[in-house]
Scaffold this motif. Structure first.
Motif, mmCIF file in Angstrom:
data_model
loop_
_atom_site.group_PDB
_atom_site.id
_atom_site.type_symbol
_atom_site.label_atom_id
_atom_site.label_comp_id
_atom_site.label_asym_id
_atom_site.label_seq_id
_atom_site.Cartn_x
_atom_site.Cartn_y
_atom_site.Cartn_z
ATOM 1 N N PHE A 189 0.828 -1.204 0.000
ATOM 2 C CA PHE A 189 0.000 0.000 0.000
ATOM 3 C C PHE A 189 0.867 1.261 0.000
ATOM 4 O O PHE A 189 0.520 2.264 -0.630
ATOM 5 C CB PHE A 189 -0.947 -0.001 1.205
ATOM 6 N N ILE A 190 1.983 1.226 0.709
ATOM 7 C CA ILE A 190 2.887 2.376 0.718
ATOM 8 C C ILE A 190 3.451 2.612 -0.679
ATOM 9 O O ILE A 190 3.495 3.752 -1.172
ATOM 10 C CB ILE A 190 4.024 2.161 1.732
ATOM 11 N N LEU A 191 3.880 1.529 -1.328
ATOM 12 C CA LEU A 191 4.418 1.668 -2.685
ATOM 13 C C LEU A 191 3.348 2.151 -3.659
ATOM 14 O O LEU A 191 3.606 3.031 -4.497
ATOM 15 C CB LEU A 191 4.992 0.324 -3.144
ATOM 16 N N ILE A 192 2.147 1.573 -3.572
ATOM 17 C CA ILE A 192 1.071 1.960 -4.488
ATOM 18 C C ILE A 192 0.711 3.428 -4.309
ATOM 19 O O ILE A 192 0.554 4.174 -5.290
ATOM 20 C CB ILE A 192 -0.163 1.063 -4.274
ATOM 21 N N SER A 193 0.571 3.881 -3.068
ATOM 22 C CA SER A 193 0.209 5.275 -2.839
ATOM 23 C C SER A 193 1.295 6.223 -3.320
ATOM 24 O O SER A 193 0.992 7.301 -3.849
ATOM 25 C CB SER A 193 -0.056 5.501 -1.350
ATOM 26 N N SER A 194 2.564 5.823 -3.172
ATOM 27 C CA SER A 194 3.657 6.675 -3.658
ATOM 28 C C SER A 194 3.655 6.750 -5.184
ATOM 29 O O SER A 194 3.853 7.824 -5.766
ATOM 30 C CB SER A 194 5.002 6.137 -3.153
ATOM 31 N N ASP A 257 3.475 8.660 10.508
ATOM 32 C CA ASP A 257 2.222 8.067 10.035
ATOM 33 C C ASP A 257 1.083 9.082 10.058
ATOM 34 O O ASP A 257 0.253 9.132 9.135
ATOM 35 C CB ASP A 257 1.857 6.859 10.901
ATOM 36 N N VAL A 258 1.044 9.890 11.112
ATOM 37 C CA VAL A 258 -0.007 10.912 11.205
ATOM 38 C C VAL A 258 0.143 11.940 10.086
ATOM 39 O O VAL A 258 -0.849 12.336 9.447
ATOM 40 C CB VAL A 258 0.036 11.590 12.592
ATOM 41 N N PHE A 259 1.359 12.370 9.827
ATOM 42 C CA PHE A 259 1.589 13.348 8.764
ATOM 43 C C PHE A 259 1.281 12.767 7.387
ATOM 44 O O PHE A 259 0.975 13.505 6.446
ATOM 45 C CB PHE A 259 3.034 13.848 8.804
ATOM 46 N N ALA A 296 5.492 12.369 2.866
ATOM 47 C CA ALA A 296 5.923 11.835 4.166
ATOM 48 C C ALA A 296 5.659 10.341 4.279
ATOM 49 O O ALA A 296 6.323 9.649 5.054
ATOM 50 C CB ALA A 296 5.220 12.579 5.305
ATOM 51 N N ARG A 297 4.709 9.816 3.497
ATOM 52 C CA ARG A 297 4.371 8.404 3.631
ATOM 53 C C ARG A 297 5.501 7.490 3.157
ATOM 54 O O ARG A 297 5.525 6.311 3.521
ATOM 55 C CB ARG A 297 3.096 8.095 2.846
ATOM 56 N N ILE A 298 6.431 8.024 2.358
ATOM 57 C CA ILE A 298 7.540 7.190 1.910
ATOM 58 C C ILE A 298 8.408 6.787 3.099
ATOM 59 O O ILE A 298 9.072 5.743 3.089
ATOM 60 C CB ILE A 298 8.374 7.915 0.840
ATOM 61 N N PHE A 299 8.396 7.627 4.162
ATOM 62 C CA PHE A 299 9.180 7.291 5.351
ATOM 63 C C PHE A 299 8.566 6.129 6.113
ATOM 64 O O PHE A 299 9.215 5.569 7.006
ATOM 65 C CB PHE A 299 9.302 8.513 6.255
ATOM 66 N N LYS A 300 7.325 5.781 5.810
ATOM 67 C CA LYS A 300 6.716 4.621 6.442
ATOM 68 C C LYS A 300 7.440 3.338 6.067
ATOM 69 O O LYS A 300 7.304 2.320 6.748
ATOM 70 C CB LYS A 300 5.241 4.523 6.041
ATOM 71 N N LEU A 301 8.187 3.382 4.965
ATOM 72 C CA LEU A 301 8.940 2.192 4.564
ATOM 73 C C LEU A 301 9.970 1.803 5.616
ATOM 74 O O LEU A 301 10.370 0.636 5.693
ATOM 75 C CB LEU A 301 9.640 2.439 3.222
#
Length: 487
Positions: A189-194, A257-259, A296-301
């Motif tokens: 999901f992180i990859l898809i959203s990015s 995650d919040v950001f 910022a979601r890329i940092f979720k990786l």
């Protein structure tokens, strides 16, 4: 002979001068002659007590050594001879240095056996000892976490058990097959959203609304909404099941995650409700700025990548080297920009209008980027430019090696600690008789710690007393003999 005394000769006062006493110690097969004059410098140590115990009888003697030959005045110890060779230096030099290759924890135990205070250990050796202690603490922590994950306490209510199950499902991919599936889904999901965020900026994939503004394609927008829904569900479940919610909220990765989630909902609110409170143009600008925060979601990786976590830790440990790098570059930028501005003033078409403007030229030159928007036109200016990029290469290269070493050292250390934790668990399983009840109650209490609830699974494990025994899991003293190796 029957009439021969088995104890050393004494003077008329019933004692022999300690300074004149000569004894022989045999440590692990290595014999050494010691004199009371040297040993009495530290009377609290075991070797000094040997001299004073000669007139106390065999009970006193055998309380200090493993065996004793009264004819030779030779004391036998089944201890590590290599460590003893280092410890004996205290009587001659007043300090102890640990030889390379000796386990610091084993050496500490040897010092405790010979009753030598740790303050006599040299500072460089204390550093190795503290590092080893940190490693054992980390191994013990990992083993304890794994054991906690294995346990189910029957005294807990249904909600507590459900909360613990959800926490392991969301936070511990190695705990079960379902947890691994969820971790893989989260990663996808992180990859898809990015990827969707990047594709949404391509003009050919955008649509034009009635007012002529470019908007993301509805399909991409729906995928984005599905990803945000997954991230929201994931965060809420982790927050509800977290054992320490305050620590969870202020954790750096959870703030990321919040950001990563918040811009979507803020944009949604501004789009539907903001038009009535402010101009439409301002709403669109605010929404556009918030959508940029989606990066910022890329940092979720980092949550799913050990390599990124290692890189983050290596950068934390390399603040000093990074500071040196920035200092070198800052000095070079200031010097070469000032020189470039001064040398280029004689040229009528100079591009160096001021020293602050020349900072940009110095930055891109010292980092060997060279955009070409600002460049020197005089001979001296070109020589200054050549010198600046040569100095820039040297300034950048010097601190890089320590940073790389920090990364490699931490990465290898994590692999070793992970292997050691698994090895300790395997030994525990081996000593437990393949899961059968056989653990000692005292050992299990040492394992779990006093004052902590012990789940039912704890009765099925027995603490490993192997050569890699983790002292932090038990309060008992376990000394190794010279026949045991240190792994």
């Amino acid at each position: 002979m029957a009439g021969e005394s088995r104890f050393p000769d004494v003077d008329s006062n019933g004692s022999e001068k300690n300074e004149d006493i000569e004894i022989i110690v045999n440590v692990g097969g290595v014999r050494q002659v010691l004199y009371g004059e040297n040993l009495n410098r530290y009377p609290a140590t075991r070797l000094a007590q040997l001299i004073n115990c000669l007139s106390g009888g065999y009970d006193t003697i055998f309380s200090l050594c493993d065996d004793y030959d009264p004819g030779k005045r030779e004391f036998y110890f089944d201890r590590d001879p290599d460590a003893f060779k280092c410890i004996i230096d205290i009587y001659y030099f007043g300090e102890i240095h640990m030889k390379k290759g000796i386990c610091p924890i084993c050496f500490k135990n040897e010092m405790e056996f010979w009753k030598v205070d740790l303050k006599f250990l040299d500072d460089c050796c204390k550093t190795h000892l503290s590092e080893k202690k940190e490693e054992l603490e980390e191994i013990a922590r990992r083993v304890q976490l794994i054991l906690d994950d294995l346990g189910v306490d029957a005294s807990e209510n249904r909600w507590k058990r459900c909360q613990k199950y959800i926490w392991k499902l969301m936070e511990k991919p190695e705990s079960s097959y379902s947890a691994r599936v969820i971790a893989v889904l989260s990663f996808l999901f992180i990859l898809i959203s990015s990827v969707v965020m990047c594709l949404g900026t391509i003009p050919e994939l955008q649509i034009v609304d009635s007012e002529g503004n470019h908007m993301e394609h509805p399909t991409l927008d729906n995928i984005e909404t599905a990803c945000i829904g997954w991230f929201t569900l994931e965060y809420v479940l982790r927050l509800i099941s977290s054992p320490n919610k305050l620590y969870f909220v202020i954790s750096f990765m959870n703030i990321i995650d919040v950001f990563a989630i918040l811009p979507f909902y803020v944009s949604l609110i501004l789009t539907h409700l903001g038009a009535g409170m402010m101009e439409l143009t301002n709403v669109q600008q605010a929404v556009q700025a918030l959508r940029i925060m989606r990066i910022a979601r890329i940092f979720k990786l980092a949550r799913h990548s050990t390599g990124l976590q290692t890189l983050t830790y290596a950068l934390k440990r390399s603040f000093k080297e990074l500071g040196l790098l920035l200092m070198y570059l800052a000095v070079g930028i200031f010097v070469f920009s000032a020189l470039g501005y001064t040398m280029e003033q004689s040229h009528p078409e100079t591009l160096f209008k001021s020293i602050p403007q020349s900072f940009w030229w110095a930055i891109i030159t010292m980092t060997t980027v060279g955009y070409g928007d600002i460049y020197p036109k005089t001979t001296l200016g070109k020589l200054n430019a050549a010198t600046s990029f040569l100095c820039g290469v040297i300034a950048i290269a010097l601190p890089i090696h320590p940073i790389i070493n920090n990364f490699v050292r931490y990465y290898n250390k994590q692999r070793v600690l992970e292997t050691a934790a698994k090895h300790e668990l395997e030994l525990m399983e081996l000593y437990s008789g393949e899961g059968k009840v056989g653990g000692s109650k005292n050992e299990l209490e040492d394992l779990m710690g006093e004052g902590k609830e012990r789940p039912s699974w704890s009765r099925q494990l027995k603490v490993s007393h192997s050569d890699t025994f983790i002292h932090l899991l038990s309060d008992e003293k376990h000394y190794r003999t010279r026949l045991q190796s240190c792994k």
